[in-house]
Design an enzyme around this catalytic site. Sequence first.
Site, PDB file in Angstrom:
ATOM      1  N   LYS A 131       1.206  -1.414   0.441  1.00 16.19           N
ATOM      2  CA  LYS A 131       0.365   0.655  -0.318  1.00 16.19           C
ATOM      3  C   LYS A 131       1.108   0.950   0.368  1.00 16.19           C
ATOM      4  O   LYS A 131       1.919   1.254   0.705  1.00 16.19           O
ATOM      5  CB  LYS A 131      -1.168   0.271   1.202  1.00 16.19           C
ATOM      6  N   SER A 206      -9.467   1.856   2.305  1.00 19.85           N
ATOM      7  CA  SER A 206      -8.442   2.681   1.703  1.00 19.85           C
ATOM      8  C   SER A 206      -7.647   1.222   0.777  1.00 19.85           C
ATOM      9  O   SER A 206      -6.220   2.072  -0.079  1.00 19.85           O
ATOM     10  CB  SER A 206      -7.837   3.280   2.982  1.00 19.85           C
ATOM     11  N   SER A 230     -10.367  -1.271   6.294  1.00 18.62           N
ATOM     12  CA  SER A 230      -8.924  -0.505   5.248  1.00 18.62           C
ATOM     13  C   SER A 230      -8.939  -1.946   4.642  1.00 18.62           C
ATOM     14  O   SER A 230      -8.080  -2.333   3.092  1.00 18.62           O
ATOM     15  CB  SER A 230      -8.756   0.444   5.845  1.00 18.62           C
TER      16      SER A 230
END
Length: 542
Positions: A131, A206, A230
């Site tokens: 990420k 996310s 997330s």
Amino acid sequence: MAKWEEIAAEKRKELAASISDKYKVPETKLPAASVLDVSGVPAMLLPKEVIDITEQTGTELVAAIAAGKYTSVEVTTAFIKRAVLAHQLLNIFTEFFPDLALARAQELDDYYKSSGGKTVGPLHGLPISLKDQFRVKGIDACMGYVSWIGRIAEENSTIVDLLLAAGAVFFVKTNIPTSLMAAETRNCVYGQTVNAYNRTLAPGGSSGGEGAIVSMKGAPIGIGTDIGGSIRIPSSFSGVYGIRPSHGRFPYLKVSNSLEYNEAVVSVDGPLAGSLDDLVLFSKALLSEAPWKHDPRCIALPYTDYELPSRPLVFAIEATDGIVTPHPPVLRAIKTVADALQKAGHEVFEFKSYKPEVGTELLIRAWTVDGGANIQGDLDASGEPGIPDIMPFVKGFKSLTMPELFTFNKDKLEYKTEFLEYMNAARSPSGKPIDAWIRPVGVPASVPAGQLKLRYLGYTGLLNLLDYTSVVVPVLKADPAIDLAAPAPGSGADREVEQKSWEDYVPEDFKNGPVGVQIIGGRLEEERMLAIAEVVDKALKA
């Protein structure tokens, strides 16, 4: 163009320039935009040797590399090619550094050869995606903020260093929503990431870029973070496995973040993967590096294989929390799991969690303790407007005073204590305590990309407040022929949100959207929940 738009456009050009034509599939061979399900495209467009490698799990690949069947360079090259195609189809990348990855892979191969077949560690030669907020020395980490562009990392995040020590290879960072505080994946720098199974849908957020790349098998394992769902929301929306560990189990030191140092509710990091075996592989490998010796927030708790009892297990099944009723595909997923477990001989019973409305209210207070000042400050630094998704966490709240923060901490502890007592006292109809609690990941099966329609985060966020371990297992895909539209049930406590959420449900719009469920245990029960998740997964596959 405004100045911030010029800076963002230049960053996109930089990313595009990093993707060599030798890795791309020619645009003329890509499916038309009208082709929504592109999950099978790699098998049609990539060479057989690439497919042969990338269709394997990470667990299978590290064993094959250790046995000398593949080199790390071969495996890394295959995933680079597949990940680039995934990016061409879904818009996943934020940073791409294949040369760095291949140099690392060659070092591992050289060590393997010179040592007579020894490996560096349990992840020797395995490519892993990151990420965007994870730091890799020499690589940008803008995290979707225009004002952060050019923040080149001077050092690695601690988890990156430890996984490198275990033999991992890093080659790409993936897209997120501005600030991370959204269950979508779009920002003013890189734009919108979409879903492999229906490109009108989002992959969640996310950690949506991680969900997207793992769903396309552009990486066997990806690392995400979770402060309200997330990891779990992208796992469910993208049809992959994921684990939200308890705080202090995995290292978070030197990870870029919004709301950094907010202890009201704490973000954690963890893996998303194409198999449960790979979640175990990742967890064992990371904990074998003793992260508590590197991150003072980590608990000295080595990985220990959990041995399941020989008796049938007891599952508490919560189809709805009583605040917002999930959509038909999600309710079908919960029923599918319950039926499969019952058929496998386990005990299942309907369950209601303890005062979820109180937990949800506390969670919102935790997310907004600074009144949105942190996020608004990073937007103001460039003049970018941000994305509408994050505005609920920026507008409409005031920062807590110190006495108010103390009161919040008291209220949170009291609620967590009452919840723990409630779970300890819970019994099935046969009088047995619960082995695992199963509940939805959210109300919908994904959301239309860019439309800000994930209106309720209580199903995942409550567990962040409680700091409970949660493993997501994929169950099914939405089918408009089965998951028919219906009026809003009107049974949820938040009638307004429930009504709007059900108005959003147009069965055809959600076609093929994956749906997973959460397998939940208490704090620091990662090994136990991974073992129980395997029971659930096997029951579903049977």
